[in-house]
Design an enzyme around this catalytic site. Structure first.
Site, PDB file in Angstrom:
ATOM      1  N   ARG B  49      13.720 -13.753   6.267  1.00 20.93           N
ATOM      2  CA  ARG B  49      14.099 -12.368   6.474  1.00 20.93           C
ATOM      3  C   ARG B  49      12.805 -11.585   6.637  1.00 20.93           C
ATOM      4  NH1 ARG B  49      18.850 -10.407   3.878  1.00 20.93           N
ATOM      5  NH2 ARG B  49      20.304 -12.111   3.510  1.00 20.93           N
ATOM      6  N   ASP B  51      11.351  -7.338   6.476  1.00 22.94           N
ATOM      7  CA  ASP B  51      11.759  -5.953   6.213  1.00 22.94           C
ATOM      8  C   ASP B  51      11.739  -5.110   7.483  1.00 22.94           C
ATOM      9  OD1 ASP B  51      11.932  -6.494   3.541  1.00 22.94           O
ATOM     10  OD2 ASP B  51      10.004  -5.590   3.017  1.00 22.94           O
ATOM     11  N   ARG B 196       3.222  -7.155   0.428  1.00 20.80           N
ATOM     12  CA  ARG B 196       2.986  -5.715   0.406  1.00 20.80           C
ATOM     13  C   ARG B 196       2.544  -5.239  -0.980  1.00 20.80           C
ATOM     14  NH1 ARG B 196       8.344  -3.442   3.052  1.00 20.80           N
ATOM     15  NH2 ARG B 196       7.396  -1.486   2.345  1.00 20.80           N
TER      16      ARG B 196
END
Lengths: 242, 242
Positions: B49, B51, B196
């Protein structure tokens, strides 16, 4: 006070630097920001016209304003008022008789070619995607023939009104950097579409033209002797010297 | 035939790779192109996946199709049917039991930070513009503490449901390249927001944390011990190995 500002812009959304009736211009955006910051500016001038879709990493503009705002504040204030595809990266105070266009000594353009077999989402609108094998040595030999003072009429868009087509090219060369091939050219001035016609012509070396053919193309003084005009999206005004 | 394709995409316009009800996804665009080219595909899966706003230079996806189309034709046909912010740059035929997600051995992310005082039109949405002086040596010493097998709970978004938070980081380092500073990190897998949070934490070195503090942050096994989550726009899935 007279200021010189240095801007970068992604030209994709604009009809070019110059204000025009038929589309949004970079100049209009910069003028709007200047007016917001300074209230009123005079003698606002850019270092050159640029075509629709052409980019800049160091476009210069000068203006006079009734202000003593320090340069770093000028940068920050203008950036706060410019759209995200335009930004000021430097500002300096210049003499009153300075003119962003007429005081130029040397301009350098860079033309980017993406050479990978597949297109890249990161280079759309910012490079010419042209698949092929490039012979860097032959390209540089061909480019070297452009250096010096020459009549560049063969490399000027047909229909231009300019009569003195002599310009001095200081440097013209290619560099390969990973997936992009770049053509760098600096001169005391450029004719309309000159860099894009140079690129469109040089990239036919050696398949269509041997490197030495560039001399004959220059001597022809005829647009028809040169190659096609490369697309605007690969072109960047890279550096301006005063 | 089962195919593996490698894609790059500018994630700005998407809610991420994964199909979602609340926005356009990269997966949906790729699925649409696959259906156009192959009529029907099975076992379509991406490597992870991502973001919203995260980019990829080498996102991998696999699918089975009733086709013998050679790989170079697969690339060209898909690119002709994908929007300009998504492109396939490689394709290969893989064994039937290959799975883009479960067969991954190593993934590398790159996080780009633009360090110039002024913002740049060319890095909007594609880097984190964070002005500052960076101590590359201190940053790399701090990053080195992330290497190895660790419980990375401190670097996982609060609220994640994952219980086994042990991952092996193979490499974590910074490189300065002109105006951009890049953080590279490779691992056998990543927790939600792991890169992140690493970036948001490491960039506080040495001002807020001495480099050795990273060890204590890891050992805390608590999201609150680490720094802020860096914005999505600087993150690129850089390479995937099988």
């Amino acid at each position: 006070m007279k200021y010189l500002i240095r801007l970068s812009f992604d030209g994709t959304a604009y009809c070019g630097w110059q204000m025009q009736k038929n589309g949004p211009s970079v100049q209009e955006q910069v003028f709007r920001a200047l007016t917001t910051v300074f209230g009123n500016v005079q003698e606002f001038s850019g270092c050159s016209r640029t075509d629709a879709g052409v980019h800049a990493l160091d476009f210069c503009a000068s203006f006079a304003a009734d202000s003593t705002l320090p340069c770093e504040k000028v940068i920050a204030a203008l950036n706060a008022n410019l759209p995200r595809d335009i930004a000021v990266h430097a500002a300096e105070i210049v003499p009153d008789d300075f003119h962003a266009r007429y005081s130029v000594i040397k301009k350098e353009y860079r033309y980017r070619i993406l050479t990978t077999p597949a297109r890249s989402p990161f280079w759309e609108d910012r490079a010419w995607h042209r698949v092929g094998e490039y012979d860097l040595e032959a390209l540089n030999r061909a480019a070297s023939h452009l250096c010096g003072p020459h009549d560049f009429r063969s490399f000027m868009a047909a229909g231009s009104k300019i009569t003195d087509c002599t310009r001095t090219v200081f440097d013209a060369h290619f560099e390969q950097d990973g997936d992009t091939l770049s053509f760098y050219v600096s001169a005391d001035g450029f004719l309309y579409n000159m860099v894009r016609i140079m690129v469109g012509t040089l990239l036919e070396v050696p398949r269509k033209y041997p490197p030495e053919e560039i001399k004959a193309i220059l001597e022809a003084k005829n647009r028809a002797a040169a190659g096609a005009t490369a697309p605007a999206r690969g072109l960047y005004l890279n550096r301006v010297e005063y």
